[in-house]
Write an enzyme that holds these catalytic residues in place. Structure first.
Site, mmCIF file in Angstrom:
data_model
loop_
_atom_site.group_PDB
_atom_site.id
_atom_site.type_symbol
_atom_site.label_atom_id
_atom_site.label_comp_id
_atom_site.label_asym_id
_atom_site.label_seq_id
_atom_site.Cartn_x
_atom_site.Cartn_y
_atom_site.Cartn_z
ATOM 1 N N ASP A 91 0.920 -1.260 0.063
ATOM 2 C CA ASP A 91 -0.038 -0.100 0.042
ATOM 3 C C ASP A 91 0.763 1.343 0.019
ATOM 4 O O ASP A 91 1.782 1.340 0.335
ATOM 5 C CB ASP A 91 -1.206 0.131 1.091
ATOM 6 C CG ASP A 91 -0.275 -0.198 2.617
ATOM 7 O OD1 ASP A 91 0.896 -0.884 2.691
ATOM 8 O OD2 ASP A 91 -0.756 0.524 3.453
ATOM 9 N N GLU A 149 -0.526 -2.114 5.254
ATOM 10 C CA GLU A 149 0.476 -1.926 6.391
ATOM 11 C C GLU A 149 0.443 -0.604 7.167
ATOM 12 O O GLU A 149 0.490 -0.348 8.400
ATOM 13 C CB GLU A 149 1.835 -2.407 5.724
ATOM 14 C CG GLU A 149 2.783 -2.363 7.037
ATOM 15 C CD GLU A 149 3.415 -0.904 7.380
ATOM 16 O OE1 GLU A 149 3.431 -0.843 8.634
ATOM 17 O OE2 GLU A 149 3.422 -0.101 6.859
ATOM 18 N N GLU A 150 0.235 0.572 6.249
ATOM 19 C CA GLU A 150 0.328 1.750 6.685
ATOM 20 C C GLU A 150 -1.146 2.048 7.650
ATOM 21 O O GLU A 150 -1.184 3.160 8.371
ATOM 22 C CB GLU A 150 0.277 2.631 5.862
ATOM 23 C CG GLU A 150 1.413 2.821 4.745
ATOM 24 C CD GLU A 150 2.753 3.312 5.453
ATOM 25 O OE1 GLU A 150 2.533 3.763 6.834
ATOM 26 O OE2 GLU A 150 3.670 3.213 5.093
ATOM 27 N N ARG A 189 18.836 -7.477 13.688
ATOM 28 C CA ARG A 189 19.115 -7.827 15.210
ATOM 29 C C ARG A 189 18.182 -9.012 15.653
ATOM 30 O O ARG A 189 16.953 -8.916 15.132
ATOM 31 C CB ARG A 189 18.853 -6.626 15.854
ATOM 32 C CG ARG A 189 17.564 -6.066 16.405
ATOM 33 C CD ARG A 189 17.661 -4.813 16.929
ATOM 34 N NE ARG A 189 18.159 -4.756 18.196
ATOM 35 C CZ ARG A 189 17.904 -5.233 19.316
ATOM 36 N NH1 ARG A 189 16.718 -5.624 19.289
ATOM 37 N NH2 ARG A 189 18.464 -5.098 20.520
ATOM 38 N N HIS A 376 7.923 8.776 4.390
ATOM 39 C CA HIS A 376 6.846 9.602 4.385
ATOM 40 C C HIS A 376 6.933 11.119 4.128
ATOM 41 O O HIS A 376 6.164 11.795 4.336
ATOM 42 C CB HIS A 376 6.079 9.635 5.902
ATOM 43 C CG HIS A 376 5.653 7.997 6.326
ATOM 44 N ND1 HIS A 376 4.788 7.855 7.222
ATOM 45 C CD2 HIS A 376 6.061 6.908 5.762
ATOM 46 C CE1 HIS A 376 4.510 6.458 7.079
ATOM 47 N NE2 HIS A 376 5.315 5.897 6.330
#
Length: 404
Positions: A91, A149-150, A189, A376
């Site tokens: 998206d 996802e946003e 990580r 963004h």
């Protein structure tokens, strides 16, 4: 604190095998085609159709319409074996693009300003390569092209729709192109990688009146000001100082005239933390603090708290798989950044709660090319040399996981 040193030139693709390097122009083309037609959460119909057409052309079995616009594809290896999933979000964001490039967004007010177009292109490149080299791995690779996802989040609906089943997924990996790291590096990580994402909205209700006669009122602005100060003590005085957390107020609205005491004030903010032990804690503590302040002043309140995404927590074994693949691809061991974290959130966390996995950052910034704007931002873009690197890391993860 991570020290980021930007290279003065694009790194070579020496760690990327020839077949994938030769695929680079096509991956770039796919990314740019997707970039030109960005779509918002759960509206990614054109993007999904593009993905589906490519998979069909390559003879890759897939299911469309998963959680509205999601796609799940399957590539079988030469021999039976475990199932590894690769996730790519697709998206865009409600941002007007300011880049003057030939592949700029053609949709007014919508832009791929976070790299999801690159995520899809990398996943497509990986699917194509594996479909042409099935003899290089055993087992099954599942490609999950995820919407939204946003926000409000497409991972959980895809899981509920069975994206991790039939066949059952044993582990999952995913990446995020990352302009906080230079191209040619990888951030990976074990443990918490990204923070929980929670939002809250609060309305404080007082009693309005004349600015010259305050004793007849309950000033919602005064109450709100004390709430703003009080909630800063949650992190400062309630959270272990060796753990990271953030409470940020991003909105505060009240009043309509200089001589009128406002009858209500509205505030909104976000909470971030890494440690899963704090799930539910901030909602409870905010309610206690806001309630206490309002009671002192004779005000009332409404609190709407939304725990959107849990923390992104990487499994130790799958993280080591990704780290080993990354070390084989990047030019130097220093190119693998070991303690890369962000307070940003990601709904990849739901997949990682369902099965062991690893989410990692793929460095994509290049200061020399003016490709270092933050995510963004209306001028966000990334060095496309990262695309082949992403494919190579995914392919190496598949080969290692499914063979051993």
């Amino acid at each position: 604190m991570i020290s980021t040193v930007f290279p003065t030139s694009t790194p070579t693709l020496s760690g990327v095998r020839l077949a994938i390097r030769q695929l680079q122009p096509q991956i770039v083309l796919w990314r740019r085609q997707i970039h030109q037609q960005p779509e918002l959460a759960f509206r990614e119909a054109q993007t999904a159709a593009f993905i589906s057409q490519k998979l069909t052309d390559w003879g890759i079995e897939h299911e469309t319409g998963v959680a509205k616009t999601g796609i799940v594809a399957v590539v079988q290896g030469q021999q039976p074996g475990p199932v590894l999933a690769i996730r790519a979000d697709m998206d865009a964001l409600p941002i007007q693009e300011m880049n003057e490039v030939e592949y700029r967004s053609q949709q007014d007010g919508v832009m791929h300003a976070c790299g999801h177009d690159g995520h899809v292109a990398i996943a497509l490149g990986t699917a194509y390569y594996l479909s042409q080299h099935r003899d290089s791995f055993c087992g099954t690779v599942k490609f999950i092209f995820q919407p939204a996802e946003e926000g409000p989040g497409g991972a959980k609906p895809m899981i509920e729709a069975g994206a991790l089943e039939n066949p059952d997924v044993d582990a999952i990996i995913g990446l995020h192109l990352w302009n906080n790291l230079p191209v040619g590096t990888v951030g990976v990580r074990t443990g918490p990688m990204m923070a929980a994402t929670e939002f809250f909205h609060c309305t404080i209700r007082g009693r309005g009146g004349h600015g010259a006669i305050p004793h007849q009122t309950v000033d919602s602005i005064v109450v709100a000001a004390q709430v703003v100060n009080a909630i800063q003590t949650i992190v400062a005085r309630n959270i272990d100082p060796l753990k990271s957390a953030v409470v940020t107020l991003g909105e505060l609205h009240a009043g309509s005239a200089v001589n009128v005491i406002a009858d209500q004030a509205r505030m909104s903010g976000t909470v971030r933390y890494f440690d899963e032990m704090y799930e539910g804690y901030f909602a409870r503590r905010l309610d206690e603090i806001i309630g206490g302040v309002c009671q002192c002043h004779g005000a009332s309140y409404e609190l709407d708290y939304n725990p959107l995404y849990p923390p992104v927590v990487n499994d130790a074994d799958i993280t080591e798989l990704v780290r080993s693949a990354a070390l084989a691809v990047v030019e130097t061991p220093a190119g693998v950044v070991p303690e890369c974290q962000t307070m940003g959130g990601e709904d990849m966390s739901f997949f990682l709660r369902a099965v062991p996995g690893c989410y990692f950052f793929l460095g994509s910034a290049n200061q020399a090319k003016n490709l270092a704007y933050p995510h963004h931002h209306p001028r966000f873009d990334f060095d496309e040399a990262a695309l082949s690197t992403g494919v190579e890391i995914f392919v190496r993860c598949v080969e290692s996981f499914c063979q051993g």
